[in-house]
Design a protein around this motif. Structure first.
Motif, PDB file in Angstrom:
ATOM      1  N   VAL A   1      10.968   3.760   3.083  1.00 27.74           N
ATOM      2  CA  VAL A   1      10.969   5.231   3.189  1.00 27.74           C
ATOM      3  C   VAL A   1      11.227   5.546   1.930  1.00 27.74           C
ATOM      4  CG1 VAL A   1      10.800   7.341   4.680  1.00 27.74           C
ATOM      5  CG2 VAL A   1       9.665   4.629   5.856  1.00 27.74           C
ATOM      6  N   THR A   2      10.627   6.815   1.182  1.00 28.97           N
ATOM      7  CA  THR A   2      11.892   7.048   0.602  1.00 28.97           C
ATOM      8  C   THR A   2      11.822   9.092   0.738  1.00 28.97           C
ATOM      9  OG1 THR A   2      11.727   5.538  -1.592  1.00 28.97           O
ATOM     10  CG2 THR A   2      12.635   7.517  -2.004  1.00 28.97           C
ATOM     11  N   ARG A   3      12.650   9.504   0.835  1.00 28.82           N
ATOM     12  CA  ARG A   3      12.716  10.713   1.346  1.00 28.82           C
ATOM     13  C   ARG A   3      13.227  11.732  -0.157  1.00 28.82           C
ATOM     14  NH1 ARG A   3      12.073  12.981   6.425  1.00 28.82           N
ATOM     15  NH2 ARG A   3      12.058  11.528   7.753  1.00 28.82           N
ATOM     16  N   HIS A   4      12.582  12.932   0.087  1.00 29.00           N
ATOM     17  CA  HIS A   4      12.843  13.634  -1.331  1.00 29.00           C
ATOM     18  C   HIS A   4      12.599  15.309  -0.647  1.00 29.00           C
ATOM     19  CE1 HIS A   4      11.669  10.481  -4.748  1.00 29.00           C
ATOM     20  NE2 HIS A   4      10.537  10.103  -3.622  1.00 29.00           N
ATOM     21  N   ASP A   5      12.805  15.768  -1.661  1.00 31.98           N
ATOM     22  CA  ASP A   5      13.020  17.329  -0.947  1.00 31.98           C
ATOM     23  C   ASP A   5      11.766  18.174  -0.052  1.00 31.98           C
ATOM     24  OD1 ASP A   5      14.019  20.287  -0.871  1.00 31.98           O
ATOM     25  OD2 ASP A   5      13.206  20.476  -2.308  1.00 31.98           O
ATOM     26  N   ARG A   6      10.306  17.998  -1.166  1.00 30.64           N
ATOM     27  CA  ARG A   6       8.899  18.293  -0.481  1.00 30.64           C
ATOM     28  C   ARG A   6       7.820  17.320   0.781  1.00 30.64           C
ATOM     29  NH1 ARG A   6       9.377  24.020   0.204  1.00 30.64           N
ATOM     30  NH2 ARG A   6      10.616  24.932  -1.899  1.00 30.64           N
ATOM     31  N   TYR A   7       8.794  15.843  -0.361  1.00 28.35           N
ATOM     32  CA  TYR A   7       7.345  14.771   0.579  1.00 28.35           C
ATOM     33  C   TYR A   7       8.386  13.283   0.745  1.00 28.35           C
ATOM     34  CZ  TYR A   7       7.818  13.227  -4.334  1.00 28.35           C
ATOM     35  OH  TYR A   7       8.335  12.416  -5.563  1.00 28.35           O
ATOM     36  N   MET A   8       7.552  12.335   0.933  1.00 36.46           N
ATOM     37  CA  MET A   8       8.574  11.419   0.888  1.00 36.46           C
ATOM     38  C   MET A   8       7.052  10.009   0.636  1.00 36.46           C
ATOM     39  SD  MET A   8       8.305  10.629   5.393  1.00 36.46           S
ATOM     40  CE  MET A   8       9.001   9.677   5.583  1.00 36.46           C
ATOM     41  N   ASP A   9       7.739   9.245   0.213  1.00 41.16           N
ATOM     42  CA  ASP A   9       6.794   7.878  -0.613  1.00 41.16           C
ATOM     43  C   ASP A   9       7.140   7.156   0.829  1.00 41.16           C
ATOM     44  OD1 ASP A   9       5.840   9.179  -2.888  1.00 41.16           O
ATOM     45  OD2 ASP A   9       8.603   8.029  -3.360  1.00 41.16           O
TER      46      ASP A   9
ATOM     47  N   LEU B   1     -14.471  13.553   4.058  1.00 38.87           N
ATOM     48  CA  LEU B   1     -14.865  12.220   2.783  1.00 38.87           C
ATOM     49  C   LEU B   1     -13.672  11.654   2.267  1.00 38.87           C
ATOM     50  CD1 LEU B   1     -16.937  15.291   0.451  1.00 38.87           C
ATOM     51  CD2 LEU B   1     -18.000  12.520   1.608  1.00 38.87           C
ATOM     52  N   HIS B   2     -12.051  12.369   1.804  1.00 36.62           N
ATOM     53  CA  HIS B   2     -10.887  12.453   1.388  1.00 36.62           C
ATOM     54  C   HIS B   2     -10.389  12.701   2.721  1.00 36.62           C
ATOM     55  CE1 HIS B   2     -12.912  10.598  -2.343  1.00 36.62           C
ATOM     56  NE2 HIS B   2     -13.447  12.446  -2.020  1.00 36.62           N
ATOM     57  N   VAL B   3      -8.754  11.184   2.699  1.00 38.87           N
ATOM     58  CA  VAL B   3      -7.727  11.521   3.836  1.00 38.87           C
ATOM     59  C   VAL B   3      -6.908  13.624   3.297  1.00 38.87           C
ATOM     60  CG1 VAL B   3      -5.560  11.589   4.370  1.00 38.87           C
ATOM     61  CG2 VAL B   3      -7.552   9.218   3.954  1.00 38.87           C
ATOM     62  N   PRO B   4      -6.486  14.151   4.508  1.00 36.44           N
ATOM     63  CA  PRO B   4      -6.335  15.570   4.316  1.00 36.44           C
ATOM     64  C   PRO B   4      -4.881  14.750   4.841  1.00 36.44           C
ATOM     65  CG  PRO B   4      -6.880  15.306   6.110  1.00 36.44           C
ATOM     66  CD  PRO B   4      -7.635  14.126   5.428  1.00 36.44           C
ATOM     67  N   GLY B   5      -4.248  16.101   3.464  1.00 39.23           N
ATOM     68  CA  GLY B   5      -3.130  16.017   3.306  1.00 39.23           C
ATOM     69  C   GLY B   5      -1.740  16.439   4.270  1.00 39.23           C
ATOM     70  N   PHE B   6      -2.485  17.486   5.325  1.00 48.21           N
ATOM     71  CA  PHE B   6      -2.247  17.352   6.365  1.00 48.21           C
ATOM     72  C   PHE B   6      -3.069  18.346   7.589  1.00 48.21           C
ATOM     73  CE2 PHE B   6      -2.201  21.540   3.695  1.00 48.21           C
ATOM     74  CZ  PHE B   6      -2.621  22.408   4.921  1.00 48.21           C
TER      75      PHE B   6
ATOM     76  N   LYS C   1       1.250  21.614  12.566  1.00 48.09           N
ATOM     77  CA  LYS C   1       1.357  21.797  11.289  1.00 48.09           C
ATOM     78  C   LYS C   1       1.718  20.190  10.634  1.00 48.09           C
ATOM     79  CE  LYS C   1       2.124  23.674   6.886  1.00 48.09           C
ATOM     80  NZ  LYS C   1       2.794  24.958   6.253  1.00 48.09           N
ATOM     81  N   ALA C   2       1.481  19.211  11.557  1.00 47.87           N
ATOM     82  CA  ALA C   2       1.313  17.659  10.871  1.00 47.87           C
ATOM     83  C   ALA C   2       1.014  16.913   9.592  1.00 47.87           C
ATOM     84  CB  ALA C   2       0.765  17.081  12.188  1.00 47.87           C
ATOM     85  N   PRO C   3       1.621  16.505   8.597  1.00 48.65           N
ATOM     86  CA  PRO C   3       1.621  15.495   7.403  1.00 48.65           C
ATOM     87  C   PRO C   3       0.300  14.916   7.939  1.00 48.65           C
ATOM     88  CG  PRO C   3       3.592  15.682   8.209  1.00 48.65           C
ATOM     89  CD  PRO C   3       3.268  16.610   8.565  1.00 48.65           C
ATOM     90  N   ILE C   4      -0.424  14.051   6.787  1.00 45.87           N
ATOM     91  CA  ILE C   4      -1.335  12.747   6.977  1.00 45.87           C
ATOM     92  C   ILE C   4      -0.535  12.126   6.124  1.00 45.87           C
ATOM     93  CG2 ILE C   4      -3.044  11.946   7.119  1.00 45.87           C
ATOM     94  CD1 ILE C   4      -2.638  13.568   9.993  1.00 45.87           C
ATOM     95  N   TRP C   5      -0.292  10.671   6.225  1.00 43.56           N
ATOM     96  CA  TRP C   5       0.180   9.832   5.181  1.00 43.56           C
ATOM     97  C   TRP C   5      -1.349   9.581   4.219  1.00 43.56           C
ATOM     98  CZ3 TRP C   5      -1.139   4.220   5.221  1.00 43.56           C
ATOM     99  CH2 TRP C   5      -0.518   2.982   3.633  1.00 43.56           C
ATOM    100  N   VAL C   6      -1.378  10.446   2.866  1.00 39.80           N
ATOM    101  CA  VAL C   6      -2.381   9.673   2.222  1.00 39.80           C
ATOM    102  C   VAL C   6      -1.408   8.631   1.133  1.00 39.80           C
ATOM    103  CG1 VAL C   6      -3.701  11.021   0.842  1.00 39.80           C
ATOM    104  CG2 VAL C   6      -2.754  12.428   1.679  1.00 39.80           C
TER     105      VAL C   6
ATOM    106  N   ILE D   1       0.693  -0.936   0.078  1.00 39.79           N
ATOM    107  CA  ILE D   1      -0.025   0.421  -0.633  1.00 39.79           C
ATOM    108  C   ILE D   1       0.876   1.410   0.145  1.00 39.79           C
ATOM    109  CG2 ILE D   1      -1.434   1.039   1.402  1.00 39.79           C
ATOM    110  CD1 ILE D   1      -2.465  -1.257  -0.176  1.00 39.79           C
ATOM    111  N   GLU D   2       0.746   2.049  -1.284  1.00 39.07           N
ATOM    112  CA  GLU D   2       2.246   2.648  -1.568  1.00 39.07           C
ATOM    113  C   GLU D   2       0.719   3.950  -0.673  1.00 39.07           C
ATOM    114  OE1 GLU D   2       3.036   2.765  -5.425  1.00 39.07           O
ATOM    115  OE2 GLU D   2       4.699   1.468  -4.884  1.00 39.07           O
ATOM    116  N   GLY D   3       1.946   5.761  -0.335  1.00 41.40           N
ATOM    117  CA  GLY D   3       1.631   6.919  -0.111  1.00 41.40           C
ATOM    118  C   GLY D   3       2.339   8.164  -0.484  1.00 41.40           C
ATOM    119  N   THR D   4       2.064   8.635  -0.023  1.00 44.31           N
ATOM    120  CA  THR D   4       2.778  10.218  -0.085  1.00 44.31           C
ATOM    121  C   THR D   4       2.825  11.220   1.079  1.00 44.31           C
ATOM    122  OG1 THR D   4       2.696  10.274  -2.155  1.00 44.31           O
ATOM    123  CG2 THR D   4       3.628  12.266  -0.926  1.00 44.31           C
TER     124      THR D   4
END
Length: 249
Positions: free
Chosen positions: A103-111, A193-198, A141-146, A75-78
């Protein structure tokens, strides 16, 4: 001589058919049907502090696990990454069993990919993800796994609870819009309705400012509506427009 040439041509043709078939056979074997998965329910809890904790449980309904190389194996997500808000200590379970997420980290997000094994058609999966978010005080300001699989989008199946530190309340704007508050304002509840990004909440001690973003937008809307109705009433009663005609005569 002619017979030898014909036999030679037949052998070459047969060899070309075999080579051509072998070149496509592996590709055909690797191809498969994409999985059909729906995010049926999600419960997210965020405990806010300078080191916040995000605990989220996702239930997936697997209508089809797919086939071949396209079969469901994770199950992949961001997870978004924000400046001055460090995400760490990532862990995950599948149906209560601990797994090691990729876990793969990028500049603005992580997979973030949670491995899945031996999934059958019609099965339900419960995937839990937990991680910490370090940030400045009094600002969550907590990001949520989508996950890559969406909800049906017809019912509010995403429930989120944010627990603020004792003695604090919301100060200023928040995102998403808070649905309800309890425990003196320290517990915020959301239904979506949907998972928020943060999730974003500015908080502090005391009652906080009355003019939050939601209240301010409501007040502006009321002022516009009341102003329009006032102008319309003035026009219909002759306070606007008719005086101009009287001056002309």
């Amino acid at each position: 001589m002619v017979t030898i040439r014909i036999r030679y041509l037949l052998q070459i043709s047969l060899l070309l058919v075999v080579i051509f078939g072998m070149s496509f056979a592996p590709t055909t074997a690797q191809e498969g049907q994409e999985p059909d998965v729906t995010l049926a329910q999600t419960a997210i809890q965020v405990d806010a502090d300078e080191t916040s904790t995000v605990s989220a449980q996702y239930q997936f309904d697997v209508q089809s696990a797919g086939s071949g190389d396209a079969s469901l194996s994770a199950i992949e997500g961001t997870i978004w990454l924000f400046p001055n808000h460090e995400v760490g200590d990532v862990s995950a379970t599948v149906n209560g069993n601990e797994v090691t997420p990729d876990v793969t980290r990028h500049d603005r997000y992580m997979d973030l990919a949670v491995p899945i094994e031996n999934v059958r058609n019609g099965e339900s999966l419960t995937v839990s993800v937990e991680y910490t978010v370090q940030g400045p005080p009094n600002k969550l300001k907590a990001p949520i796994w989508v996950p890559s699989f969406e909800t049906a989008g017809t019912e509010r199946v995403i429930d989120m609870t944010v627990n603020l530190p004792d003695g604090t309340q919301v100060h200023g704007a928040s995102f998403p819009k808070v649905g309800a508050r309890s425990d003196g304002g320290t517990t915020l509840q959301y239904s979506m309705l949907h998972v928020p990004g943060f999730v974003l909440v500015n908080y502090g001690e005391g009652a906080g400012s009355f003019l939050t973003l939601d209240v301010l937008s409501t007040l502006i809307g009321l002022v516009v509506i009341v102003g329009f109705l006032g102008l319309w009433a003035a026009y219909t009663r002759g306070f606007i427009g008719n005086r101009r005609e009287e001056n002309v005569t």
